[in-house]
Design a protein around this motif. Structure first.
Motif, PDB file in Angstrom:
ATOM      1  N   GLY A 181       7.285   4.388  -3.756  1.00 30.79           N
ATOM      2  CA  GLY A 181       5.914   4.018  -3.425  1.00 30.79           C
ATOM      3  C   GLY A 181       5.543   2.737  -4.145  1.00 30.79           C
ATOM      4  O   GLY A 181       5.691   2.637  -5.363  1.00 30.79           O
TER       5      GLY A 181
ATOM      6  N   SER B  29       2.750   0.103  -5.329  1.00 37.16           N
ATOM      7  CA  SER B  29       1.311   0.072  -5.597  1.00 37.16           C
ATOM      8  C   SER B  29       0.756  -1.315  -5.837  1.00 37.16           C
ATOM      9  O   SER B  29      -0.461  -1.508  -5.830  1.00 37.16           O
ATOM     10  CB  SER B  29       1.016   0.925  -6.838  1.00 37.16           C
TER      11      SER B  29
ATOM     12  N   MET C  70       1.022   2.907   0.694  1.00 37.00           N
ATOM     13  CA  MET C  70       0.203   4.062   1.058  1.00 37.00           C
ATOM     14  C   MET C  70      -1.249   3.841   0.650  1.00 37.00           C
ATOM     15  O   MET C  70      -1.792   4.539  -0.218  1.00 37.00           O
ATOM     16  CB  MET C  70       0.761   5.329   0.394  1.00 37.00           C
TER      17      MET C  70
ATOM     18  N   ARG D  44      -5.649  12.053  -4.019  1.00 34.01           N
ATOM     19  CA  ARG D  44      -5.017  10.845  -3.468  1.00 34.01           C
ATOM     20  C   ARG D  44      -3.542  10.796  -3.885  1.00 34.01           C
ATOM     21  O   ARG D  44      -2.660  10.529  -3.056  1.00 34.01           O
ATOM     22  CB  ARG D  44      -5.717   9.590  -3.995  1.00 34.01           C
TER      23      ARG D  44
ATOM     24  N   ARG E 102      -0.073  11.052  -1.478  1.00 29.69           N
ATOM     25  CA  ARG E 102       1.004  10.063  -1.515  1.00 29.69           C
ATOM     26  C   ARG E 102       2.344  10.719  -1.803  1.00 29.69           C
ATOM     27  O   ARG E 102       3.369  10.341  -1.220  1.00 29.69           O
ATOM     28  CB  ARG E 102       0.689   8.988  -2.562  1.00 29.69           C
TER      29      ARG E 102
ATOM     30  N   THR F  10       3.612  12.208   1.314  1.00 26.38           N
ATOM     31  CA  THR F  10       4.072  11.154   2.220  1.00 26.38           C
ATOM     32  C   THR F  10       5.451  10.633   1.815  1.00 26.38           C
ATOM     33  O   THR F  10       6.337  10.442   2.663  1.00 26.38           O
ATOM     34  CB  THR F  10       3.056  10.002   2.239  1.00 26.38           C
TER      35      THR F  10
ATOM     36  N   ASP G 100       1.965  11.618  -8.565  1.00 25.86           N
ATOM     37  CA  ASP G 100       2.980  10.641  -8.957  1.00 25.86           C
ATOM     38  C   ASP G 100       3.965  11.239  -9.947  1.00 25.86           C
ATOM     39  O   ASP G 100       5.020  10.646 -10.217  1.00 25.86           O
ATOM     40  CB  ASP G 100       2.341   9.378  -9.533  1.00 25.86           C
TER      41      ASP G 100
END
Length: 268
Positions: free
Chosen positions: A35, A37, A61, A122, A126, A129, A161
């Motif tokens: 991911g 950021s 994302m 949130r 993620r 996903t 995370d």
């Protein structure tokens, strides 16, 4: 890794890349999903994964992301694609998903708890996903947490995370992350950006949330490891040590295995 050790950037880089390749081979997977950021941790992690030569999928994302985070993420992904043929990218706009979720759950008048719970939601959207993309690509989810976040103050979301398959940079402090990222040529806009998790409705930084900088927290982590306590320090040093000790204590549940209620053999 001792804070005062000579930082051997290339040797550390080679060590992590080999570790990633060996782990992927033994796990019989094709590559990695990361991911992105717009921050330095994800930039470094994705660069290390790309260096393995295995397929590395960078996922954006956004959930109401600040434009600066989006532009840095896109710049980094573009640079990686230019340097590595094995890097690809995908965009999963989670803003509509998040808004639908928010409309389906009860609200509370306690704004602090509301915003914190939504921020953690949130992160968990993620995580879900990333694992979807990992599943359809036979890949591993590579975590982006550093040593202070993962083992010092617990600055991550449980099953958000913190929900990953492997953690390639979790033995590097933020200072060491910056050193290695600079060595690898990560874009200057990311190297100099103020760390921020992007999980809230504003552009607050990690330092705003933690009450201390990563450099200060690294110092406190080292002091605690050396058996020091708050009474050994004065003024700002004591304040920072107290911040670290408090966060290390209240977030301990994130850093230890899930407690299991063991049933005595005589009761089975």
């Amino acid at each position: 890794m001792p804070m005062n050790a000579t930082f051997q950037a290339q040797a550390i880089n080679d060590h992590i890349v080999k570790w990633l390749k060996d782990y992927a081979f033994n796990a019989r997977v094709k590559g990695f999903v990361v991911g992105i950021s717009g921050g330095i941790d994800s930039a470094l992690t994705s660069t290390l994964c790309a260096q393995t030569g295995l397929p590395t999928l960078c996922i954006e994302m956004p959930i109401h992301q600040p434009p600066s985070h989006v532009s840095r993420a896109q710049e980094h992904i573009g640079n990686l694609k230019d340097m590595f043929d094995n890097v690809s990218s995908a965009l999963a706009d989670l803003t509509p998903v998040f808004e639908t979720f928010r409309q389906q759950v009860p609200q509370t008048d306690d704004e602090h708890l509301l915003h914190l719970s939504l921020a953690n939601s949130r992160a968990r959207l993620r995580m879900t996903t990333l694992y979807y993309f990992a599943g359809i690509n036979s890949a591993l989810v590579a975590g982006t947490g550093n040593k202070v976040e993962d083992f010092g103050v617990g600055f991550f979301t449980k099953y958000g995370d913190g929900g990953v398959d492997i953690s390639p940079i979790a033995d590097l402090t933020k200072t060491e992350v910056r050193l290695l990222a600079r060595h690898l040529g990560v874009t200057e806009s990311i190297l100099t950006a103020k760390p921020a998790d992007g999980l809230f409705h504003d552009d607050r930084s990690d330092e705003d949330q933690l009450g201390a900088s990563y450099e200060e927290l690294e110092w406190a982590m080292e002091q605690m490891a050396n058996g020091k306590s708050a009474v050994d320090f004065e003024k700002r040093d004591r304040e920072v040590f107290d911040i670290y000790h408090r966060l290390n204590t209240i977030n301990r549940h994130k850093m230890i295995p899930i407690p299991v209620c063991e049933i005595p053999f005589s009761l089975k």
